[in-house]
Design an enzyme around this catalytic site. Sequence first.
Site, mmCIF file in Angstrom:
data_model
loop_
_atom_site.group_PDB
_atom_site.id
_atom_site.type_symbol
_atom_site.label_atom_id
_atom_site.label_comp_id
_atom_site.label_asym_id
_atom_site.label_seq_id
_atom_site.Cartn_x
_atom_site.Cartn_y
_atom_site.Cartn_z
ATOM 1 N NE ARG A 99 -22.997 -11.697 73.411
ATOM 2 C CZ ARG A 99 -23.163 -10.401 73.170
ATOM 3 N NH1 ARG A 99 -24.360 -9.858 73.217
ATOM 4 N NH2 ARG A 99 -22.121 -9.638 72.872
ATOM 5 C CG HIS A 126 -17.767 -8.421 75.656
ATOM 6 N ND1 HIS A 126 -17.605 -9.218 74.538
ATOM 7 C CD2 HIS A 126 -18.752 -7.534 75.335
ATOM 8 C CE1 HIS A 126 -18.458 -8.831 73.602
ATOM 9 N NE2 HIS A 126 -19.156 -7.822 74.056
ATOM 10 C CD GLN A 129 -17.139 -3.882 73.172
ATOM 11 O OE1 GLN A 129 -18.110 -4.435 72.704
ATOM 12 N NE2 GLN A 129 -16.709 -2.725 72.720
ATOM 13 C CB CYS A 259 -19.154 -2.093 75.172
ATOM 14 S SG CYS A 259 -20.332 -2.265 76.526
ATOM 15 N NE ARG A 287 -16.893 -6.494 69.454
ATOM 16 C CZ ARG A 287 -17.935 -7.132 69.990
ATOM 17 N NH1 ARG A 287 -18.810 -6.451 70.693
ATOM 18 N NH2 ARG A 287 -18.087 -8.436 69.874
#
Length: 301
Positions: A99, A126, A129, A259, A287
Amino acid sequence: MDFVNVADLGHQGLIDVLELAKQVKTDRAEVAGSRPGLRVGLFFEKPSTRTRVSCEVAAADLGMVPLVLKQDEVGLGKRESVEDVGRVLDRYLDVLAFRVFDHQNLVRMAAITDAPVINLLSDLEHPCQALADLQTVAEHKPLQGATVAFVGDGNNVCNSLMIAGVMMGTNIRVASPAGNEPSDAMLAVARGGATGGAEITVTNDPAEAVAGADVIYTDVWASMGQEAEAAERRQRFQTFQVNAALFEQAANDAIFMHCLPAHRGDEVTDDVADHARSRIFDQAENRMHAFKALLLYLTQG
Ligand code: CP
Ligand code: NVA
């Protein structure tokens, strides 16, 4: 193979990972322990709750060894160059997940490592996600022909959802304030990968985007790293709040998605976030299933 951009999977790869995600959710025991001893690095340059925990649990369920690394100890690009960190981690680990603030650091990392590099969120995308998002949409409606309205900032979450959505034949409508729409480059990537006649429309009118839509999706108005702009953005995005009045303009059975983390009272009101048709915690759960499916896919054969 890397998963830096959601499109890296390709159309069939995306279909396969989403199918696997559905399977591992249905039968968690079937894949338990199926990747014994593989080591997964999970690096964070920004805070995380869902990503960090869901990825650790997914890896552990598969018998993998997750190792969490934080920027204050690694000093990516500060204590050591991005490439040297990558070369070193590549000698210890079988999967490298990051990340980061700057998407280009992922591109640089992927260029020099043998291990697959996974994007756990960057300023541009992302993608993990988006896998969970499409799994959640598919639990409500077939992806082919469904319509998702994303209301808010044309940000990392919006980019990956839009690109992956149209790859699966889902129509995407984005409503953003002028100047906060997805970039022309991201729109071009998305339109280039669309299947099944899926369309992307971009508007500055939230009501136009949500009219009759199957899914209403929003995200924070100021992403991590944009804290200094938060007050100004709160003004600019005010009319893009997903509240009961806006949610009612979607299809009668429409679901709400986010999210998370949410800034309740800003981009979404409590009555929508906690609505019977809100799917935000299913999304958070997915997730874990989606990341497990991705790990299985990237480490097969
Ligand atoms: N949705 C998401 O990525 O949450 P975290 O920032 O908590 O990981
Ligand atoms: N757009 C948000 C998503 C957080 C999961 C951010 O980048 O902060």
